[in-house]
Write a protein that holds these residues in place. Structure first.
Motif: not given
Length: 103
Positions: A55-58, A66-71, A75-78
């Motif tokens: 649920a959190f990943v979603k 999906i093309q904003n991979y770096e963003e 967000e995943i890292q933060n």
């Protein structure tokens, strides 16, 4: 349920041997429903062992491009501090490669 302009993409990555996801699935997977024309992620799921993780990943991925991979990675890292953080970013990259091959 999903419009005709959507595609289903699986991204995968290896996880560490002591990760419960490795014990259960042998790898980490994310499943994405993406609008082909825009790259917008409409739905997402992952091979987590705890439903809250999925649920959190979603919540991080849905209604993002999906093309904003770096963003997305930032967000995943933060925000995501599960043991499969790196695997999540690698699986997302794998899904992006598959998406780009469809265009």
């Amino acid at each position: 349920m999903f419009k005709n302009d959507t595609v289903y993409i699986i991204g995968d990555a290896k996880t560490s041997s002591n990760n419960p996801i490795t014990q259960k699935y042998n790898a980490f997977f994310i499943a994405l429903v993406v609008e082909r024309s825009t790259g917008m992620i409409i739905d997402a799921d992952c091979s987590a062992t705890i439903p809250l993780t999925s649920a959190f990943v979603k919540s991080i991925l849905v209604y993002k491009n999906i093309q904003n991979y770096e963003e997305l990675c930032a967000e995943i890292q933060n925000r995501y501090f599960g043991s499969s953080q790196k695997a999540l970013t690698v699986a997302l990259k794998n899904a992006l490669i598959k998406y780009n091959s469809l265009k």
